[in-house]
Design an enzyme around this catalytic site. Structure first.
Site, mmCIF file in Angstrom:
data_model
loop_
_atom_site.group_PDB
_atom_site.id
_atom_site.type_symbol
_atom_site.label_atom_id
_atom_site.label_comp_id
_atom_site.label_asym_id
_atom_site.label_seq_id
_atom_site.Cartn_x
_atom_site.Cartn_y
_atom_site.Cartn_z
ATOM 1 N N TRP A 101 1.119 -3.566 0.732
ATOM 2 C CA TRP A 101 0.758 -2.149 0.887
ATOM 3 C C TRP A 101 0.881 -1.676 2.323
ATOM 4 C CZ3 TRP A 101 1.445 0.448 -3.181
ATOM 5 C CH2 TRP A 101 1.122 -0.045 -4.439
ATOM 6 N N ASP A 171 -6.456 1.967 4.985
ATOM 7 C CA ASP A 171 -6.286 2.095 3.535
ATOM 8 C C ASP A 171 -7.327 1.195 2.875
ATOM 9 O OD1 ASP A 171 -5.557 1.964 0.872
ATOM 10 O OD2 ASP A 171 -3.473 1.386 1.242
ATOM 11 N N LYS A 195 -8.657 2.036 -8.277
ATOM 12 C CA LYS A 195 -8.960 0.620 -8.177
ATOM 13 C C LYS A 195 -10.455 0.397 -8.394
ATOM 14 C CE LYS A 195 -4.688 0.257 -7.224
ATOM 15 N NZ LYS A 195 -3.994 0.094 -5.976
#
Ligand SMILES: *Cc1c(COP(=O)(O)O)cnc(C)c1O
Length: 360
Positions: A101, A171, A195
């Site tokens: 990511w 993040d 998530k």
């Protein structure tokens, strides 16, 4: 079929009491005569929903007054470009790359300026977090970027990097609300909610007010400016009304459980059950160096891809879903977010123990 233990990395399990509450309110939200799905975002009743969601999130995280909370569509991925577009002053961006990511975010930022990768764990397939106490932070860096919990590789920062006075952008998609967070250590915290919080299609961006600028280059689209969302209470256009409503419910639920300290306590306990098993197993092993292990995403492998696939199939047949690891790591991955009950982890470990006994 009843509900399964869903170990998906995202979208992921939701707390059952929240789903039930939503079910009760589905056709007629609090006497409004309509579902939240059918409601104008400009209505008084919806304004109360979004205001309460923000207030409860502020309360949960202890968000200081000089930070804005923005609800933005486009998932976490849109933030990979919004961040460099909005924070660009010198056009220099420092990235710490610890997995898939942060690598994606770094690659996107190259479209908007000069990117320095000031630390990386790519040499060992992102199985650790590099020492970030004295990095070559660029004097001109507009910010330093991290992905604080790498969902695919299963690593997490135990300590924030020393950014040498530069703005830290994080993040937190796969760890959002999993533990207490000192918001003022950051310039921006953001995450896709699917998530650890709610339904997909919404990102929450917590941004220090002075980073919301009006003087961006004129070609930055109106929707991609933080200032647009900030000055319109996240309702410049129709927001993801449904996801905001559900997230609001989850915030209240987490508060009722005792807040983020309590969640951290529970999450540590849950992860320990799984990691203790992996450390004592001769059949399975974790793929991450111990001190950097995520409390949320637990990747593990057997000795071969064939055996991995057999275990995945066996777990699925036994009512444990979505344990297949991401293709870049292989093996298995158990995502054990806030909503995964401790009983789910215990049941999975019991199953894997038995499986090991029968297959050794
Ligand atoms: C899932 C994930 C993303 C991407 O989220 P989308 O909402 O699908 O864009 C970004 N970062 C991390 C850490 C993630 O886990």
């Amino acid at each position: 079929m009843g509900r399964v233990y869903n170990f998906s990395a995202g979208p992921a399990m939701m707390p059952l009491p929240v789903l039930k509450e939503i079910q009760e309110e589905l056709l007629d939200y609090k006497g409004s005569g309509m579902s939240v799905m059918e409601m104008s975002h400009r209505s008084k009743v919806y304004q109360t929903i979004i205001d309460e969601a923000e207030a409860d999130l502020r309360d949960l995280m202890g968000i200081p007054d000089n930070y804005k909370v923005l609800f933005i569509q486009g998932g976490a991925t849109l933030q990979f470009s919004m961040i460099p577009m909005n924070l660009c002053k010198n056009g220099v961006f420092d990235y710490i790359v610890t997995g898939a990511w942060s690598k994606k975010a770094m690659t996107e930022a190259k479209k908007f300026g000069k990117v320095n990768v000031i630390a990386s764990s790519e040499d060992k397939n992102y199985s650790y977090i590099p020492d970030c106490s004295d990095l070559p932070v660029d004097d001109d860096a507009d910010y330093v970027y991290i992905c604080e919990n790498e969902t695919i590789h299963g690593t997490t920062f135990q300590k924030l990097p020393n950014t040498k006075g530069k703005i830290l952008v994080s993040d937190q998609s796969s760890m959002f609300l999993s533990k207490p967070c000192n918001v003022s250590d950051y310039g921006i915290i953001y995450g896709g909610v699917q998530k650890n919080v709610g339904p997909a299609g919404l990102s929450i961006v917590i941004i220090r007010e002075d980073l919301i600028r009006e003087d961006l280059k004129p070609d930055v689209p109106v929707y991609l400016r933080y200032s647009t969302h900030a000055s319109n209470g996240s309702m410049y256009n129709t927001p993801n009304c449904w996801a905001i409503y559900v997230c609001g419910k989850v915030f209240k639920y987490l508060k009722s459980l005792g807040g983020l300290e309590k969640m951290n306590e529970i999450n540590k306990k849950k992860a320990a059950i799984l990691y203790d098993f992996l450390d004592n197993s001769k059949y399975f092993k974790g793929t991450v160096e111990k001190e950097f292990r995520s409390l949320m995403n637990v990747p593990f492998v057997t000795e071969s891809a064939e055996k991995d696939a057999e275990v995945v199939a066996a777990t699925k047949a036994a009512g444990f879903d979505n344990l297949k690891g991401h293709k870049s790591v292989g093996g298995l991955r158990a995502s054990i977010y806030n909503a995964m009950p401790i009983e789910g982890v215990e049941a999975l470990v019991d199953f894997l123990k038995k499986y090991e006994e029968e297959h050794r």
